[in-house]
Design a protein around this motif. Sequence first.
Motif, PDB file in Angstrom:
ATOM      1  N   PHE A 140     -13.635   5.681  15.550  1.00 37.23           N
ATOM      2  CA  PHE A 140     -12.238   6.066  15.720  1.00 37.23           C
ATOM      3  C   PHE A 140     -11.910   7.296  14.881  1.00 37.23           C
ATOM      4  CE2 PHE A 140      -7.667   5.915  15.367  1.00 37.23           C
ATOM      5  CZ  PHE A 140      -7.276   5.466  16.605  1.00 37.23           C
ATOM      6  N   THR A 141     -12.500   7.360  13.697  1.00 36.82           N
ATOM      7  CA  THR A 141     -12.158   8.444  12.779  1.00 36.82           C
ATOM      8  C   THR A 141     -12.699   9.787  13.264  1.00 36.82           C
ATOM      9  OG1 THR A 141     -12.181   9.116  10.465  1.00 36.82           O
ATOM     10  CG2 THR A 141     -14.191   8.206  11.298  1.00 36.82           C
ATOM     11  N   SER A 163     -14.558   7.548   6.206  1.00 32.99           N
ATOM     12  CA  SER A 163     -14.964   8.871   5.704  1.00 32.99           C
ATOM     13  C   SER A 163     -16.163   9.413   6.465  1.00 32.99           C
ATOM     14  CB  SER A 163     -15.331   8.790   4.226  1.00 32.99           C
ATOM     15  OG  SER A 163     -14.184   8.553   3.458  1.00 32.99           O
ATOM     16  N   TYR A 164     -16.798   8.546   7.252  1.00 29.15           N
ATOM     17  CA  TYR A 164     -18.027   8.954   7.930  1.00 29.15           C
ATOM     18  C   TYR A 164     -17.732   9.621   9.267  1.00 29.15           C
ATOM     19  CZ  TYR A 164     -20.415   6.099   4.426  1.00 29.15           C
ATOM     20  OH  TYR A 164     -20.880   5.576   3.242  1.00 29.15           O
ATOM     21  N   ALA A 165     -16.989  10.732   9.211  1.00 32.29           N
ATOM     22  CA  ALA A 165     -16.639  11.452  10.440  1.00 32.29           C
ATOM     23  C   ALA A 165     -17.578  12.637  10.564  1.00 32.29           C
ATOM     24  CB  ALA A 165     -15.197  11.915  10.366  1.00 32.29           C
ATOM     25  N   PHE A 166     -18.699  12.451  11.284  1.00 33.02           N
ATOM     26  CA  PHE A 166     -19.734  13.481  11.271  1.00 33.02           C
ATOM     27  C   PHE A 166     -19.920  14.186  12.612  1.00 33.02           C
ATOM     28  CE2 PHE A 166     -21.491  10.363   8.071  1.00 33.02           C
ATOM     29  CZ  PHE A 166     -21.120  11.113   6.969  1.00 33.02           C
ATOM     30  N   MET A 167     -19.378  13.618  13.701  1.00 35.62           N
ATOM     31  CA  MET A 167     -19.874  14.056  15.000  1.00 35.62           C
ATOM     32  C   MET A 167     -19.166  15.254  15.623  1.00 35.62           C
ATOM     33  SD  MET A 167     -20.949  10.421  16.615  1.00 35.62           S
ATOM     34  CE  MET A 167     -21.010  10.972  18.307  1.00 35.62           C
ATOM     35  N   LEU A 168     -17.899  15.439  15.313  1.00 29.76           N
ATOM     36  CA  LEU A 168     -17.166  16.517  15.993  1.00 29.76           C
ATOM     37  C   LEU A 168     -16.585  17.488  14.974  1.00 29.76           C
ATOM     38  CD1 LEU A 168     -15.232  14.346  18.573  1.00 29.76           C
ATOM     39  CD2 LEU A 168     -17.230  15.757  19.016  1.00 29.76           C
TER      40      LEU A 168
END
Length: 560
Positions: A436-437, A476-481
């Motif tokens: 979601f993040t 905090s693990y927002a890595f993809m976009l």
Amino acid sequence: AMDPQKFSRKLWSARKQLILMLAPLLLLPLLFVVPPKEGKCLYVVLLMAVYWCTEALPLAVTAMLPVCLFPTMGILPSKKVCPQYFLETNFLFLSGLVMASAIEEWGLHRRIALKVLKIVGVKPAWLILGMMITSSFLSMWLSNTATTAMMLPIANAILESLFGNLETLKENCKDKSDPEGGWGEVHVVCNLKEVRKEAEYQMKVWKGFLISIPYAASIGGTATLTGTAPNLILVGQLKSYFPECDLINFGSWFVFAFPLMLLFLILGWIWIAFLYAAEAKAKAVIDEDYKKLGPIKFAEGSITFFFIMFAILLFTRDPKFVTGWSVFFTKGYVSDAVTGVIIISILFFFPSQCPSLRWWFDSRASNTPYVPLLSWRKAQECVPWNIILLLGGGFAMAKGCEESGLAVWIGNHLQPLAQVPPAVAVILITAFIACFTEFASNTATIIIFLPVIAELAIRVNVNPLYFMIPATTGCSYAFMLPVSTPPNSIAFASGHLMVKDMVKTGFVMNILGILCVSLAMNTWGLHMFSLHTYPDWARPLNASSATVATHAMATMNMTG
């Protein structure tokens, strides 16, 4: 008639205004479907969620909606909503930000970065590790965004000195063997191929460098309470829902989250190095840059001293495994916020140049001008006030969920999840939040879901921290976009990364992160916060039935 393509383009260009107008209308049915008080609160929460995820309004403006809507819709009186915007948690956050602005003012961060890179050496894989260690260490204290913004120029400087100019690199990557020139000698073509291969290698290392910085900053932010906003929201919401719970403060969070950060950082480094670190020819330049900084100035030394004091005092105030210095004061009076504000207040009057004694005794001695380490103007420019409002909006929203009974109502509807074993639930919660993040801001994500998760834990009769801590770390693990989190956007804005690079690298990073979190929760986290037992501080809400619970809450609210 207008052709559909043009019309859809017009719709797209006006999307924010359309969302602003339509979202309140489309959500109206909620008010009639859900019980009145809960329904009103749910309406506001979902409206804010839509605005936050689409950024139809600036994040900080959306965060102020509770002030407009809670009192007018009869959910909460304004004198209960407004104080939520500057809780003591915000003061802790503010002191972290001011400390960071002082570090930036005197260029201490640059010295730390170059020193680390001097130590690790110039092989690409090791350089990437050096970058990641530095970024994660700095983002424990500075904001993730500031860390990324500050490390990127350093990274670019190092890369340019290793591989030369970026534009020529890009040129060399293109296929130049032109078929027409039949006269072209073979060895020229071979040479070109080698150049191109070398350039592609270097381009890869360049990408690895750029992508590792925002990732390391996001990972590092989880290690300290002040490192990133969601950690503070966890503390604030715990205070609001479970006033008895005092397990989480700066020291205890660090002891739990720091090993987790190290583990994830090393795994992430192995993955990034595997993808990007090719052997490339390198020239050492870091030493020169470090020499240019010159000897440590008085101001840098002073800031280092206060920075270390800041950290030590926060750790030792009340670490749960030993007695902290808070025992010297009235119990429950001194919090992390107090510690932070004391230290940063000193920065505003401590001199930035060594004061000279000679001036007092010698009539002819020139006086060193008195300039404090930090001016108020600098602090005012550096502190992102929008984030402070965002934190406040989160606390206000949580307060509304709690007082209107929305949290209990949602909890009742989550009953089916009681069949899932808690250890699996942790993985599912972390994975869901981490997905979601990617689309919403980290702060907004955790604000929206923490109340729900706390309520779920009470329903399933599990220690609420067992679900709330993984969710907080996971957001905090927002890595993809590139849009997932500001650090990603900054790295992406440098123009050398593609979305597919980020998605490919980030997808595996997310999986690694989820696995690390569930490992941490079920090993050392379990013992530290004694998560295998259902704690006393979570009891009052967990009465025999929902009606008793709401009644108990009502009486608590009246007495409290």
